[in-house]
Structure formats: C-alpha cells, structure tokens
Design an enzyme around this catalytic site. Structure first.
Site, PDB file in Angstrom:
ATOM      1  N   LYS B  79       0.848  -1.201   0.000  1.00 31.03           N
ATOM      2  CA  LYS B  79       0.000   0.000   0.000  1.00 31.03           C
ATOM      3  C   LYS B  79       0.882   1.249   0.000  1.00 31.03           C
ATOM      4  O   LYS B  79       1.905   1.284   0.694  1.00 31.03           O
ATOM      5  CB  LYS B  79      -0.880  -0.037   1.257  1.00 31.03           C
ATOM      6  CG  LYS B  79      -1.912   1.078   1.356  1.00 31.03           C
ATOM      7  CD  LYS B  79      -2.753   0.882   2.631  1.00 31.03           C
ATOM      8  CE  LYS B  79      -3.790   1.970   2.825  1.00 31.03           C
ATOM      9  NZ  LYS B  79      -4.610   1.770   4.047  1.00 31.03           N
ATOM     10  N   SER B 154      -9.536   1.900   3.593  1.00 35.17           N
ATOM     11  CA  SER B 154      -8.716   2.647   2.673  1.00 35.17           C
ATOM     12  C   SER B 154      -7.747   1.795   1.854  1.00 35.17           C
ATOM     13  O   SER B 154      -7.251   2.257   0.838  1.00 35.17           O
ATOM     14  CB  SER B 154      -7.910   3.691   3.445  1.00 35.17           C
ATOM     15  OG  SER B 154      -6.990   3.069   4.323  1.00 35.17           O
ATOM     16  N   SER B 178      -9.608  -0.534   7.665  1.00 36.75           N
ATOM     17  CA  SER B 178      -9.069  -0.322   6.309  1.00 36.75           C
ATOM     18  C   SER B 178      -8.435  -1.538   5.652  1.00 36.75           C
ATOM     19  O   SER B 178      -8.138  -1.507   4.470  1.00 36.75           O
ATOM     20  CB  SER B 178      -8.044   0.814   6.321  1.00 36.75           C
ATOM     21  OG  SER B 178      -8.691   2.054   6.391  1.00 36.75           O
TER      22      SER B 178
END
Lengths: 107, 488
Positions: B79, B154, B178
């Site tokens: 990420k 997210s 997330s």
C-alpha cells in the site's frame, strides 16, 4: 454530568460559520467562502452523532490514550547517523545548500 | 508453464522450491497481467518493474544455491503509505505526490530479507481516510467483481489487486477497518494484527493509537505466513511490543474443536442487511459443525464506537498531519508572500476535501473549551469499549461478526454524506479502539454476486486463535468461495 453552558448550546446547534473560520485558522487551512456552508453542514452532522457520548456515565473511568500499555520506552542517548542529509534535502521544496529555505520571515 | 494466477503463496513457494517455476517467471507473468488489467480497476498506482525483476533474479539465485523460505521469490504489493527507500510514497495525496522515501519501512526490510519481490504500490484513500478508495489523488480504485462498485477502503488497491489476481498478497494498513472492510468487499482475507505486533516505522501516520500494518491475501495461511515475516519488536517504533512471536503455522491445522466462538448480540441488530446476517450466521453454523461452541455474548458499549472513533482518529490525525507545512518535504504552494501564508496555502492546496474535513474535526475536538467534552470523554468511553472486549474474552476465544454492514456499495453513493460513509465502519472500528487483532474471511456472496466477509476477533496477541478459527472455517465453508474469481 456537568456541561458548560456554551458547549451545550453549540452541541445543539452544531458548529457555526464563525467556528469554522476559527478552526481553519488553528489548523492552517483556508476554507473558501463557497465551501463554508458544506463544512458547517457536514461537521455538524458528524458532531451531532458524536453527542451520543454524553449519555455514557464515565464517572471514575480512566481515559485510554494507548490500547496496549507498555510504559515509557528509553534508549541510550547516542549520536548516530541514521539518515543521509543529501537524501533528506532532496525532498525539500527549495533547498539552499544544507538549509531548507522558506519565504522571508523577518522584515 | 503452470497457471500462476490466483496461486496462494504457500503453493507458489512449493513450485519455486521444486524448480517448477522461477521467481522471474511469476514476476513477469504478474507484471504483464497488471499491465493488461490494472487500467480497468486502478489498483496499482505505481509499478516497481526494474527492482521487481532484479529482486526476482536475486531470489532465483538464492533458490538455485539451495536456500528456501516461505516468501523467497514470492511477489507482493505494498500500500502506498509504506515507505520503500528511493521510491515514491504518495499516501494517495497531492501533498506527497513527489515524495521520495529516504529509507524503507521496517516491514519492507523484513519482506525483502525474507526474499519477497515487491511489485509496486497500491491505491488507497488519501492519507488512509476513507472507506471506499474514492478520495485518492490518483482516482478511485474499482472493485474487480463489479467495476461500478467500490473496493472498500482505505486499502482498496491492495484488496482489489489480490482479488483481480494481480498479486498473490499485499500489505495494507488498518486504522478503523481499512484492511478488513476492503477484504470483505473484494472477497479476500485481511488481517489486522494486534496493536504493537508489527512495526510501523516507515508507515505514514494517520492516527497513532489505532494504525497497524497487516497482510491481505487469498488464504488464511498466506496471511499467517506474511505476519510471521513482518511481526516483532522494532526499536525504531516505540509502540512496537517486545514479546516473542509464536509460530503461526502451528495454529492453522488445529481445527475449531473445543473453541468457544462468541456472537456479540450488539452486532446483530434490527435493520442490518439480511444477506449479510444470513452469511454470518451460516459461518457460525460451519464453525459449530467443525466442533466449536457458539455462545451469545454482550459488548454493551459497541454502539459508541463510531462516535468515539470519530473524535479520537481525527484528533490524532490533525496532530499528525500538522507536519505537512511545505517546509521540509512534500508539496509547497509557490505563490505565498509570507511564511504563514505559505503554510496555509500549502495545506489548503495539498490536502483533499476529506482530509481537510478530518483535520477540521480533529482540531475542533481538541480546541480549548471542547477538549474535555469531546476528546477526554471519548478516551474514557474507549476504556469502557476495551473492558467490553476483556469481559468477552474471559468467556470465548474468538468473536464472530460481520466485517461490514453491506456488500460493496456503488461509487459515489456515500461521497456526499461523510457520516453515512463513517457508519460503514461500524463493525470494524471497535477492534482498533481496543487494539485487538481481527481477520476478515470470505464467507459468501450476495444475490448480486458480490463477496461478503465475516470478521473474527481475538484477544490481544492471540492471533493464533484467529488463524485457528479462520482456517477451520475456510476448510468447512462452501468450496465455491475460494474457486470463484471476478472476470475482468
């Protein structure tokens, strides 16, 4: 639970335009005039949801700042070169030799 | 060459060890697949092609010299809020669009040490603030199961990339769900480890008492393999906890017999999505068939998790994000006469709308006159939420809940209404507030064909119980769940 009078009023009516301006100044943000209304509306919406916390009796409850308490972490105060200065300065928007330069502060 | 798409890490590493395939084969196959399919979902925002191929060749040399390891030669995505030295780390924001990390995150160092190949950086909500990946500076990531829906957030890019078969696994981060919510929306496994289990050195901070890095993959076993590699104490992160890391592989085959699985009654409320309810209750049945005892438990302060979270997380974010002032790194507005103006213009232009909203909210709840009524109050209710979990884990090994209130929703459905978006985190944020570990495991499909996950929660540092229950469930659930993949 004792609530400050001013706070209680704010919680009822949500956040005001003046408060949005004040908070924006504290946060170093500029909220364009046309966006203030939406900010008032969305923040008030969230804050009204948050007011549910007032129902909870927290007398004698200790606040939690960290979910896992491990106490303070100490280490020897030794001088070490951890990061490369040139690499750090490469990310500076306007590096000046070994310095970060910013708009003039002193007249 | 064997089919290299949708192969779990555990399978790939066997093929690598036996010489059936090389790490370079797998890496090139995935890079090609990403090039073809990524434009449809925008899961990756940057590839690290050259270093990936180089790392793969390096891994192949090690394998040839007789070295082995569960991640040696295995490609992984990261990420884009986790730093890789000399690579760009954007955090999905204009603010860090051109930020080149001067060092690597501890988790990246550990993955590299284990021989993993890092393919690239995945899309995310700006500064990890969002539940739909729609606030990214680089455009929304789309759900590979239906590109009209969001992948969750997210860590939407990491979830979508794994679900689309672009990489066998990825790292995500979880502050309020997330990792687990996008894992549920995309039909993959996502684990949020215990707070302090994994070093956050090199993770861009959002809310420091909540953030945790964790693995996302195709199977429970794969998340255990990655956790094994990244867990452990790090002197560079003072919140990382110095307790031994157990051998997680041992728990995978223990089965659920004898485990006590709690169903918190507050999570099964009136008005909840009926399809989600049915899928979670089916999962409870499956665990019961596998020998677990199912018990109803109560976590009475559950309903206050969203209000507590939306005081604490924005408060911490407003403090953490005060560092972005245009002085030392990141975006700087170039049309300011004074320093003060430069700060404000930089932040106003560099942050997107949702990040600014949260900074405003956080600044408000911390400001004079409101601190006690909002922030301190929320910290106290947080203690009560933690006590709920402590009580529950006196009676059961794991809790079983939905991972998200609904399957993936449509793009744009909640963007105009932040509160509606925040309420989407209702089943996941308590876990972050308490620090406990939790895993989201695919458990079924909605009538519209969208994946739905269940969440299992365990006590602090009891990831072994999570792996045990989750792996047992994985073995008993409908086999279609692991065989079905989105068609892109």
């Amino acid at each position: 639970m004792a609530l400050q009078k001013g706070v209680a009023q704010t919680l009822v009516s949500g956040i005001t335009q003046e408060e949005v301006h004040k908070i924006a100044r504290l946060a170093n943000l500029k909220i364009p005039v046309e966006a203030v209304g939406n900010m008032v509306e969305t923040l008030s919406d969230v804050l009204s949801h948050i007011t549910a916390l007032r129902e909870v009796d927290t007398e004698n409850v200790k606040p939690t700042s960290h979910p896992i308490t491990s106490g303070n972490v100490f280490r020897a105060d030794e001088v070490k070169e951890i990061f490369d200065r040139d690499k750090i300065l490469k990310n500076a928007p306007t590096p000046d030799g070994n310095y970060f330069s910013v708009p003039r502060v002193i007249e | 060459m064997p089919d290299l798409t949708y192969q779990p890490i555990a399978v790939l590493s066997k093929k690598l060890a036996s010489g059936e395939v090389s790490s370079k084969d797998i890496t090139l196959h995935l890079l090609d697949r990403i090039e073809r399919l990524n434009p449809a979902i925008n899961a990756f925002i940057r590839m690290e092609k050259e270093s990936a191929v180089r790392d793969a060749e390096e891994a192949d040399k090690k394998i040839a010299s007789g070295k082995s390891g569960p991640l040696l030669g295995v490609p992984i995505a990261v990420k884009d809020l986790i730093a890789i030295e000399n690579g760009v780390t954007t955090c999905g924001s204009r603010m860090l669009e051109n930020f080149v990390s001067p060092y690597s995150a501890k988790v990246v160092e550990k993955l590299r040490k284990a021989g993993a190949v890092i393919l690239g950086k995945t899309n995310m909500d700006e500064f990890a603030m969002g539940s739909s990946n729609e606030t990214s500076r680089f455009g929304p990531c789309l759900n590979p199961w239906n590109t009209e829906t969001v992948p969750g957030g997210s860590s939407g890019g990491s979830a979508a990339a794994v679900a689309a078969g672009l990489c066998p696994a990825a790292l995500g981060s979880d502050t309020g769900g997330s990792i687990r919510q996008p894992a549920s929306f995309c039909g993959i496994v996502g684990l949020k480890p215990t707070y302090g289990r994994v070093s956050r050195f090199g993770l861009v901070a959002f809310a420091s008492s909540l953030d945790q890095i964790g693995p996302m993959g195709l199977t429970v076993e794969d998340t255990a393999i990655i956790l094994q590699a990244i867990a452990g104490h790090d002197p560079m992160d003072s919140t990382s906890v110095d307790i031994p890391v157990p051998d997680y592989s041992e728990s995978l085959n223990e089965g659920a017999r004898g485990m006590v699985v709690g169903l918190p009654k507050e999570y099964y409320v009136k008005g909840m999505d009926e399809e989600v309810r049915a899928i979670v209750l089916n999962a409870a049945d499956a665990l019961e068939k596998a020998g677990a005892k199912i018990e109803e438990v109560s976590l009475p302060y559950t309903e206050y998790a969203v209000p507590v979270y939306y005081v604490i997380a924005p408060a911490e974010a407003s403090s953490n994000l005060s560092r972005y002032d245009g002085v030392k790194y990141g975006y700087r507005s170039d049309h300011s006469a004074t320093l003060e103006e430069m700060y404000a213009n930089t932040r106003t232009e560099g942050f997107g709308a949702e990040v600014k909203r949260r900074i405003m909210l956080g600044t408000y709840v911390l400001s004079a006159g409101y601190y006690d009524d909002y922030y301190l109050k929320a910290q106290k209710v947080r203690t009560l939420i933690i006590n709920d979990f402590k009580d529950a884990f006196k009676k059961c090994d794991v809790l079983l809940t939905p991972a998200a209130p609904t399957p993936a929703f449509k793009l744009g459905e909640k963007t105009d209404n932040p509160l509606k978006m925040y309420l989407n985190d209702i089943f996941t944020i308590n876990v972050n507030l308490a620090g406990v570990p939790a895993i989201s495991v695919p458990a079924g499909f909605s009538s519209a064909g969208m994946p739905v996950g269940v969440q299992m929660i365990a006590d602090n540092f009891n990831e072994p119980a999570l792996f045990r229950a989750a792996a047992a469930f994985e073995k008993t659930r409908d086999p279609e769940i692991s065989q079905k993949h989105p068609s892109l």
